[in-house]
Design a protein around this motif. Structure first.
Motif, PDB file in Angstrom:
ATOM      1  N   LYS A 127      29.609 -32.080  -3.170  1.00 34.27           N
ATOM      2  CA  LYS A 127      28.479 -32.785  -2.580  1.00 34.27           C
ATOM      3  C   LYS A 127      28.268 -34.161  -3.200  1.00 34.27           C
ATOM      4  CE  LYS A 127      27.146 -29.503   0.223  1.00 34.27           C
ATOM      5  NZ  LYS A 127      26.259 -28.368   0.029  1.00 34.27           N
ATOM      6  N   ALA A 128      28.305 -34.221  -4.529  1.00 36.15           N
ATOM      7  CA  ALA A 128      27.959 -35.484  -5.182  1.00 36.15           C
ATOM      8  C   ALA A 128      29.158 -36.399  -5.336  1.00 36.15           C
ATOM      9  CB  ALA A 128      27.327 -35.202  -6.548  1.00 36.15           C
ATOM     10  N   LEU A 129      30.309 -35.831  -5.807  1.00 33.84           N
ATOM     11  CA  LEU A 129      31.472 -36.694  -6.037  1.00 33.84           C
ATOM     12  C   LEU A 129      32.362 -36.816  -4.801  1.00 33.84           C
ATOM     13  CD1 LEU A 129      32.553 -35.522  -9.610  1.00 33.84           C
ATOM     14  CD2 LEU A 129      31.156 -37.469  -9.000  1.00 33.84           C
ATOM     15  N   LYS A 130      32.038 -36.016  -3.774  1.00 33.23           N
ATOM     16  CA  LYS A 130      32.810 -36.063  -2.519  1.00 33.23           C
ATOM     17  C   LYS A 130      34.302 -35.774  -2.752  1.00 33.23           C
ATOM     18  CE  LYS A 130      29.281 -38.256  -0.254  1.00 33.23           C
ATOM     19  NZ  LYS A 130      28.240 -37.213  -0.159  1.00 33.23           N
ATOM     20  N   ILE A 131      34.588 -34.814  -3.615  1.00 32.16           N
ATOM     21  CA  ILE A 131      35.975 -34.415  -3.837  1.00 32.16           C
ATOM     22  C   ILE A 131      36.097 -32.955  -3.403  1.00 32.16           C
ATOM     23  CG2 ILE A 131      37.780 -34.012  -5.558  1.00 32.16           C
ATOM     24  CD1 ILE A 131      36.511 -36.178  -7.247  1.00 32.16           C
ATOM     25  N   SER A 132      36.870 -32.703  -2.349  1.00 33.86           N
ATOM     26  CA  SER A 132      37.016 -31.309  -1.928  1.00 33.86           C
ATOM     27  C   SER A 132      38.000 -30.610  -2.864  1.00 33.86           C
ATOM     28  CB  SER A 132      37.541 -31.251  -0.492  1.00 33.86           C
ATOM     29  OG  SER A 132      38.915 -31.436  -0.482  1.00 33.86           O
ATOM     30  N   MET A 133      37.923 -29.292  -2.888  1.00 31.49           N
ATOM     31  CA  MET A 133      38.734 -28.521  -3.830  1.00 31.49           C
ATOM     32  C   MET A 133      40.234 -28.664  -3.559  1.00 31.49           C
ATOM     33  SD  MET A 133      36.916 -27.242  -6.185  1.00 31.49           S
ATOM     34  CE  MET A 133      36.016 -28.767  -6.094  1.00 31.49           C
ATOM     35  N   ASP A 134      40.609 -28.826  -2.296  1.00 31.04           N
ATOM     36  CA  ASP A 134      42.031 -28.977  -1.978  1.00 31.04           C
ATOM     37  C   ASP A 134      42.623 -30.250  -2.564  1.00 31.04           C
ATOM     38  OD1 ASP A 134      41.825 -26.719  -0.562  1.00 31.04           O
ATOM     39  OD2 ASP A 134      41.625 -27.702   1.409  1.00 31.04           O
ATOM     40  N   GLU A 135      41.764 -31.273  -2.608  1.00 24.27           N
ATOM     41  CA  GLU A 135      42.258 -32.574  -3.050  1.00 24.27           C
ATOM     42  C   GLU A 135      42.182 -32.735  -4.556  1.00 24.27           C
ATOM     43  OE1 GLU A 135      39.601 -34.983  -0.796  1.00 24.27           O
ATOM     44  OE2 GLU A 135      41.232 -35.929   0.295  1.00 24.27           O
ATOM     45  N   LEU A 136      41.478 -31.795  -5.228  1.00 27.94           N
ATOM     46  CA  LEU A 136      41.174 -31.995  -6.653  1.00 27.94           C
ATOM     47  C   LEU A 136      42.431 -32.305  -7.449  1.00 27.94           C
ATOM     48  CD1 LEU A 136      38.980 -31.952  -8.789  1.00 27.94           C
ATOM     49  CD2 LEU A 136      39.489 -29.551  -9.177  1.00 27.94           C
ATOM     50  N   CYS A 137      43.533 -31.601  -7.141  1.00 26.32           N
ATOM     51  CA  CYS A 137      44.745 -31.788  -7.955  1.00 26.32           C
ATOM     52  C   CYS A 137      45.348 -33.163  -7.758  1.00 26.32           C
ATOM     53  CB  CYS A 137      45.761 -30.705  -7.651  1.00 26.32           C
ATOM     54  SG  CYS A 137      46.325 -30.746  -5.954  1.00 26.32           S
ATOM     55  N   ASN A 138      44.931 -33.881  -6.704  1.00 26.28           N
ATOM     56  CA  ASN A 138      45.452 -35.231  -6.499  1.00 26.28           C
ATOM     57  C   ASN A 138      44.697 -36.279  -7.304  1.00 26.28           C
ATOM     58  OD1 ASN A 138      47.401 -34.440  -4.793  1.00 26.28           O
ATOM     59  ND2 ASN A 138      46.237 -34.850  -2.928  1.00 26.28           N
ATOM     60  N   PHE A 139      43.541 -35.894  -7.890  1.00 23.96           N
ATOM     61  CA  PHE A 139      42.729 -36.848  -8.633  1.00 23.96           C
ATOM     62  C   PHE A 139      43.048 -36.782 -10.113  1.00 23.96           C
ATOM     63  CE2 PHE A 139      40.393 -36.742  -4.757  1.00 23.96           C
ATOM     64  CZ  PHE A 139      39.719 -37.949  -4.679  1.00 23.96           C
ATOM     65  N   THR A 140      43.289 -37.924 -10.709  1.00 25.80           N
ATOM     66  CA  THR A 140      43.377 -37.949 -12.163  1.00 25.80           C
ATOM     67  C   THR A 140      41.962 -37.968 -12.713  1.00 25.80           C
ATOM     68  OG1 THR A 140      43.370 -40.341 -12.203  1.00 25.80           O
ATOM     69  CG2 THR A 140      45.514 -39.276 -12.069  1.00 25.80           C
ATOM     70  N   TRP A 141      41.815 -37.650 -13.986  1.00 24.93           N
ATOM     71  CA  TRP A 141      40.486 -37.672 -14.595  1.00 24.93           C
ATOM     72  C   TRP A 141      39.894 -39.062 -14.538  1.00 24.93           C
ATOM     73  CZ3 TRP A 141      36.265 -35.443 -15.513  1.00 24.93           C
ATOM     74  CH2 TRP A 141      35.357 -35.962 -16.442  1.00 24.93           C
ATOM     75  N   GLN A 142      40.744 -40.068 -14.670  1.00 22.67           N
ATOM     76  CA  GLN A 142      40.294 -41.455 -14.587  1.00 22.67           C
ATOM     77  C   GLN A 142      39.544 -41.693 -13.283  1.00 22.67           C
ATOM     78  OE1 GLN A 142      40.836 -43.199 -17.275  1.00 22.67           O
ATOM     79  NE2 GLN A 142      39.501 -44.754 -16.388  1.00 22.67           N
ATOM     80  N   GLU A 143      40.096 -41.203 -12.193  1.00 21.96           N
ATOM     81  CA  GLU A 143      39.471 -41.412 -10.892  1.00 21.96           C
ATOM     82  C   GLU A 143      38.157 -40.640 -10.768  1.00 21.96           C
ATOM     83  OE1 GLU A 143      43.663 -42.082  -8.405  1.00 21.96           O
ATOM     84  OE2 GLU A 143      42.783 -40.096  -8.634  1.00 21.96           O
ATOM     85  N   VAL A 144      38.148 -39.404 -11.290  1.00 25.03           N
ATOM     86  CA  VAL A 144      36.908 -38.623 -11.254  1.00 25.03           C
ATOM     87  C   VAL A 144      35.819 -39.344 -12.027  1.00 25.03           C
ATOM     88  CG1 VAL A 144      35.840 -36.455 -11.949  1.00 25.03           C
ATOM     89  CG2 VAL A 144      38.145 -36.441 -10.988  1.00 25.03           C
ATOM     90  N   GLN A 145      36.195 -39.886 -13.170  1.00 25.22           N
ATOM     91  CA  GLN A 145      35.245 -40.577 -14.026  1.00 25.22           C
ATOM     92  C   GLN A 145      34.681 -41.818 -13.338  1.00 25.22           C
ATOM     93  OE1 GLN A 145      35.996 -40.785 -18.535  1.00 25.22           O
ATOM     94  NE2 GLN A 145      36.630 -42.738 -17.712  1.00 25.22           N
ATOM     95  N   ASP A 146      35.545 -42.534 -12.651  1.00 26.57           N
ATOM     96  CA  ASP A 146      35.075 -43.717 -11.920  1.00 26.57           C
ATOM     97  C   ASP A 146      34.025 -43.323 -10.885  1.00 26.57           C
ATOM     98  OD1 ASP A 146      36.762 -45.205 -13.391  1.00 26.57           O
ATOM     99  OD2 ASP A 146      38.286 -45.457 -11.827  1.00 26.57           O
ATOM    100  N   ARG A 147      34.272 -42.204 -10.202  1.00 24.42           N
ATOM    101  CA  ARG A 147      33.284 -41.762  -9.209  1.00 24.42           C
ATOM    102  C   ARG A 147      31.961 -41.401  -9.873  1.00 24.42           C
ATOM    103  NH1 ARG A 147      35.576 -39.066  -3.815  1.00 24.42           N
ATOM    104  NH2 ARG A 147      37.369 -40.431  -3.634  1.00 24.42           N
ATOM    105  N   LEU A 148      32.086 -40.769 -11.045  1.00 28.91           N
ATOM    106  CA  LEU A 148      30.897 -40.369 -11.786  1.00 28.91           C
ATOM    107  C   LEU A 148      30.068 -41.597 -12.140  1.00 28.91           C
ATOM    108  CD1 LEU A 148      30.327 -37.436 -12.576  1.00 28.91           C
ATOM    109  CD2 LEU A 148      31.158 -37.944 -14.845  1.00 28.91           C
ATOM    110  N   ILE A 149      30.757 -42.636 -12.616  1.00 33.51           N
ATOM    111  CA  ILE A 149      30.051 -43.850 -13.044  1.00 33.51           C
ATOM    112  C   ILE A 149      29.388 -44.546 -11.848  1.00 33.51           C
ATOM    113  CG2 ILE A 149      30.426 -46.175 -13.957  1.00 33.51           C
ATOM    114  CD1 ILE A 149      32.539 -44.881 -15.804  1.00 33.51           C
ATOM    115  N   SER A 150      30.138 -44.606 -10.734  1.00 30.00           N
ATOM    116  CA  SER A 150      29.545 -45.291  -9.578  1.00 30.00           C
ATOM    117  C   SER A 150      28.398 -44.455  -9.008  1.00 30.00           C
ATOM    118  CB  SER A 150      30.602 -45.573  -8.519  1.00 30.00           C
ATOM    119  OG  SER A 150      31.029 -44.359  -7.954  1.00 30.00           O
ATOM    120  N   LEU A 151      28.488 -43.129  -9.131  1.00 27.48           N
ATOM    121  CA  LEU A 151      27.396 -42.261  -8.677  1.00 27.48           C
ATOM    122  C   LEU A 151      26.135 -42.559  -9.460  1.00 27.48           C
ATOM    123  CD1 LEU A 151      27.002 -39.771  -6.749  1.00 27.48           C
ATOM    124  CD2 LEU A 151      27.176 -38.385  -8.808  1.00 27.48           C
ATOM    125  N   GLN A 152      26.303 -42.711 -10.777  1.00 27.21           N
ATOM    126  CA  GLN A 152      25.159 -43.011 -11.633  1.00 27.21           C
ATOM    127  C   GLN A 152      24.548 -44.368 -11.265  1.00 27.21           C
ATOM    128  OE1 GLN A 152      23.280 -41.890 -13.919  1.00 27.21           O
ATOM    129  NE2 GLN A 152      22.610 -43.620 -15.163  1.00 27.21           N
TER     130      GLN A 152
END
Lengths: 498, 498, 498
Positions: free
Chosen positions: A174-199
């Protein structure tokens, strides 16, 4: 004196890294209207307070399905080991399996020319007889009850974990807009960027307007950084001076768990809410009292360890037997494999280095350090190994020749056992005999290792071929087998004495 | 004509490298008072006269314990092979092992339902019956007596060796100040430096004030340098022109031993005291007489070789059987492994190159040269191997399927033998089938080899893919199996004719 | 619309690459007097018209002996598979093999103490009984007759092939002056140079004075270039959009064979004389009629495929069983091996790239692309594999322990089967568990791959870690097992519908 110095160092670390940013104690989560249809306040709150670390782990462990499956399988493994062991000890007629007693299949309708084949069910007792045997043995009943209690406790914990995983899963979707199927395609760097922009968009965490990468690293690595500092400053009693064996490093999974329990999140630990240092530890006057209190906690934990020791031992012996017997049979050479030791992983860790970064760095250093360690061979052991291999090989050669000539030899008792055991002995001894074409260049290998582990004391330079250097490297890069056996050893006394 | 040229070359070598430095014949060892508590004069004398080479070997073989253990195990291996073979030929009832005759265990106290298990002791004859059998067979008694004589001779020699090792050990500890525990931490370079500084301090060897590295190298490599020169000038008859097989190189451990015996340290050899050339060889007038004398010595040695041949053959067959049967069973691919040939080791050796330096250099070249040799595959052999593998594989597939369906198939006679033999056949044939993804770049690989072996005749350049080049490389880099089998072949005739 | 565009593209290709050089239709071979003692006109004619390609293949397949042997062995393999299967189905008494029925060896002269050994001949029916069984079964007789017809057809074809190989052999020896022993020393480059200089001297092919490398390449790769173009322009229906599986590439050896039959050298194909496009295809007016005619040919071929399908299926199942059972038993990991797919080999091929050049290029890319594909692991599968390995390993551990203690356990039914099956299961699951020290660097690996395959769409750049990129790479680099299984699938419908 040494203690005082260590204490001063401790103070300096404390000053340098501000314990908690001002105002973080009274956090408030503000959720905009944008995220509808899901109880944001609660989730975001728990996510942001306790668990940047959970978001990170959720990513590293590849999402909800994997984590849930792991937890369930762990539960099931415990169940399996307990019931299978009970079954093996109580419900199998070994005399029939070992053909010490023949089975009588003769019935009226049977052809006397038919061979008497023994099948597996013949050797298994009927369930009634089996339960009787178990009921007679009070020890087994006691162990089974203990196991059941532990298992129920584990099950409840797994249930709680899964609930919290589910919340993080919702946060990702809901918040990071990353579905579970795609999770393995995201590096932690990318997840973190989404987290920062969400904040930046939604101001989830109020005390700070901008969330930087360093903030997130600090939250995830809060306790890890403390541990790294304590190991580097030698504040933890992991290096022992033993009379015969010399300088020894002892840090197992169990000991580390105990340390963390005492310092970070056990009852009576130094931190509250899994995040802030207790305010009372900040006042210098309390020091003596708090030290006594901590010592009491450690003593209690030591006693608890001592009491649980036999159960843990039995469990670990069983688990090791089930896990490694087949591996040792298939490739006995794996006994000589090494891995980065628990101590090495803490000692070589940089401050603010995430798990996957450390793992990648040490992984890159694995090949050269294995080569470096393997290039040392004890000449005495080599001579012994060569000769043991020759003598075992001679006997085995005769057995093989006989078997090829007429395989009825295998029906003679213990011939097959002998062949198996001799084969394993030879494989083990061969692993001690260095390859005759091996090139010996320890200095270059150690340089390669250095390039990845970023650590090299001055006295290693130019002494890569010395056995002392090798022993020091071995502290960081341990035999796998030792690492796993070592966990069964009890460390209560030294803990209580610390 | 060719002989005369070779002779002239020989003279030039002789002139070039001064045989023994002036005054070395009347050495005197002067030991200062500093080294007390140990009979220096004697030790240092023997150490410095005969055996810079022993100091080197002592270092290379990793000190006293290893050398002693090796010698003892060698003695014991001989004993073991002899007794084990005698035991196998005389004291085992093979009819019982192969289940051609049943064992009768039935006694009064036995349950008739119990299975009749055959155990190993059932198949071993009682010791009395066993000795009787041996006493009846005069051949075995003769061989046993021969073996005993040889063994006693070896034992005495081992005893002498150990005494001399002990002296060198004392020299290391007292004079060079290197304890045995630390020996493995010292490179030969460091040991040599200590030796040189020791000479500077204490003038152990009187005829020269300063001992240089070159002096030490010359002493250690005295005979090796001669051998290298003779192989490079093709003075030794190691290259044969056979009618069918073409140009063949034949140089085994045994032949090399014979050469050394004749030239360097046997009775009637060219050198005296294991160090100086006999003065008589330096006068040109003696030449014809000396040549006849040498020819006589060679003839005698040839006859001795011929007489000892059957014993050596029996021993080598037994030893090979005990050593390699198990290896071939486990990894038949090792039959195709290659190593630097004895000839290659002499041909590629530089003058004044110590064993460990040569070993390191050739070791670095091992990988590219293996790759180079393996990248050649005979297309005809590949087709044959593929088809043999298919037919064996088909039969094996059926046997495996039957076994998996019901393992009673294994009790049928020769099924297990068939499975084993087919498995070995398939593994061997597979080793002849090149990997389909192999990259063929012989020119680059040969360049890599050149970088280490420092030898490349002009006609190799640009012809790395030719089979002639491959054959010439193969002379330097031989099948292991050939190298070991070749040793059993007798070479007396060619020796006597040389 | 799309069809029209494709058609336009087709036209452009047609225009760009001139179909056949002017005047080539009326070739005339002029042979000088220099080559005597061998029917030049005929040989050179057939060699130069049809078969620059044969000269090339003759070189690539390493000459006459290898090619002949391959053809004969292929014939023999077919014979072997058919007879061996018939034998296994009709002439073996499985009850005796599986020890369900005892053999009665008892005769008057036998010692009752002797064990009753079952030998292999006991389980084989006498030949008379065997033929009777076969004669009773009309299905087997039908299949045998079909097989015989096919075999005789193959034999005739092999005979013709060998005749043509012989001619090329003569051409090599007489015209190119390359003896068969030396053939393996010649690279194709060198053979081609000789061919060109031969043409310069003797004007074998009249319509052109100078033969260039490009001419030879064009002749050899005539049809290959068309195929490469058609695959690159997606004119062939090899990419399917399946509802569940997504974008799938389906191109097997059989399908490729069918394509070539339709387009190049089958009856009713677009080319005549295996070289020139039929003149009628060059006139635009005929287009509709020709398209219908082609569609009819395709339909007929589809029906033929459908009819032959069961036979091909039976043959492929048998052949796969005989070929791969043993491989899977020995190294089950090979199931996970990959190779360049048929599609990849066409898609990545350059125009005018000979087989050995493509093979070398893709061979150099094999290692990085394998590493790249292997560095992807499904986390869910890993969790499952770890747990399956644990449970199988536990049971196996107990069985091993029992066997080592007393190998009579093996005589219990299905224990050996269980050990084998569990071993295979564990090996397979282990191959799904990534090495814990693996370094994850997909971007660099994909760069290495690119260096050899010279192909990288824009959306791969920077997305090497994405699973979509991996899936696209997987189309070029397929599981070996899939590639071989896929061949059995029937594709008639899609062919007929195309």
């Amino acid at each position: 004196m040494a203690n005082f110095e260590a204490y001063q160092e401790y103070q300096r670390i404390d000053d340098f890294e501000e314990d908690s940013p001002p105002g973080e104690e009274d956090l408030l989560v503000h959720v905009p209207e944008g995220l509808s249809g899901y109880d944001k306040t609660k989730t975001l709150d728990s996510v942001f307070l306790n668990s940047n670390i959970h978001i990170y782990q959720f990513h590293q462990k590849n999402g909800f399905a994997c984590m849930m499956l792991s937890e369930f399988f762990e539960l099931f493994q415990f169940l399996f080991v307990v019931t299978f062991t009970t079954f093996l000890f109580n419900c199998v007629e070994y005399d029939i399996l070992f053909a010490n007693r023949a089975v009588n299949h003769t019935g009226p309708g049977q052809n006397p020319l038919d061979r008497n084949k023994v099948s597996l069910p013949d050797a298994i007792l009927p369930s009634q007889q089996c339960t009787e045997r178990i009921q007679e043995n009070s020890w087994i009943i006691f162990l089974l009850i203990m196991a059941t209690i532990f298992w129920v406790y584990r099950m409840i914990k797994v249930f709680c974990n899964i609930l919290s995983y589910w919340e993080i899963r919702q946060f990702y979707i809901k918040a990071l807009k990353i579905s579970m199927d795609e999770l393995c395609n995201f590096t932690w760097q990318e997840v973190q960027d989404r987290l920062i922009s969400l904040q930046r968009e939604q101001q989830m965490c109020i005390h700070k307007k901008e969330l930087t990468e360093l903030d997130i690293y600090h939250r995830i690595l809060r306790f890890k950084n403390y541990m790294v500092a304590m190991v580097n400053k030698s504040l933890l009693p992991v290096q022992l001076q033993l009379p015969l064996l010399g300088n020894l490093v002892f840090l197992t999974q169990g000991l580390k768990y105990n340390f963390e329990l005492i310092l970070f999140w056990g009852p009576g630990s130094l931190f509250q809410n899994k995040w802030n240092l207790h305010p009372k530890y900040k006042r210098a006057g309390n020091r003596l009292e708090l030290a006594q209190q901590l010592s009491r906690v450690i003593l209690l934990l030591g006693v608890a360890n001592l009491l649980l020791c036999p159960f843990i031992l039995v469990w670990q012996v069983l688990y090791a037997f089930f896990s490694y017997t087949e591996v040792i049979r298939r490739e006995p050479g794996s006994l000589g494999a090494r891995r980065w030791s628990m101590f090495g992983r803490l000692y070589l860790r940089h401050f603010n280095e995430l798990d996957h970064e450390l793992h990648g760095r040490l992984g890159r250093g694995y090949k050269p350090i294995s080569k470096y360690m393997n290039s040392f061979t004890s000449p005495l052991l080599t001579v012994l190994a060569k000769n043991v291999a020759f003598f075992s090989g001679s006997v085995l050669a005769v057995l093989i020749a006989l078997t090829v000539y007429d395989e009825d030899v295998l029906t003679v008792q213990h011939i097959l056992t002998a062949i198996t055991v001799l084969g394993v002995v030879i494989t083990i001894t061969r692993s001690f005999i260095p390859d005759e074409h091996m090139v010996w260049c320890p200095e270059q290998l150690l340089q390669c290792v250095l390039a990845h582990i970023h650590y090299m004391p001055d006295h290693w330079r130019g002494n890569a071929n010395k056995s002392e250097t090798r022993d020091e490297v071995a502290q960081l890069f341990q035999y796998k087998a030792v690492g796993e056996k070592g966990q069964t050893v009890n460390r209560d006394c030294s803990l209580a004495a610390a």
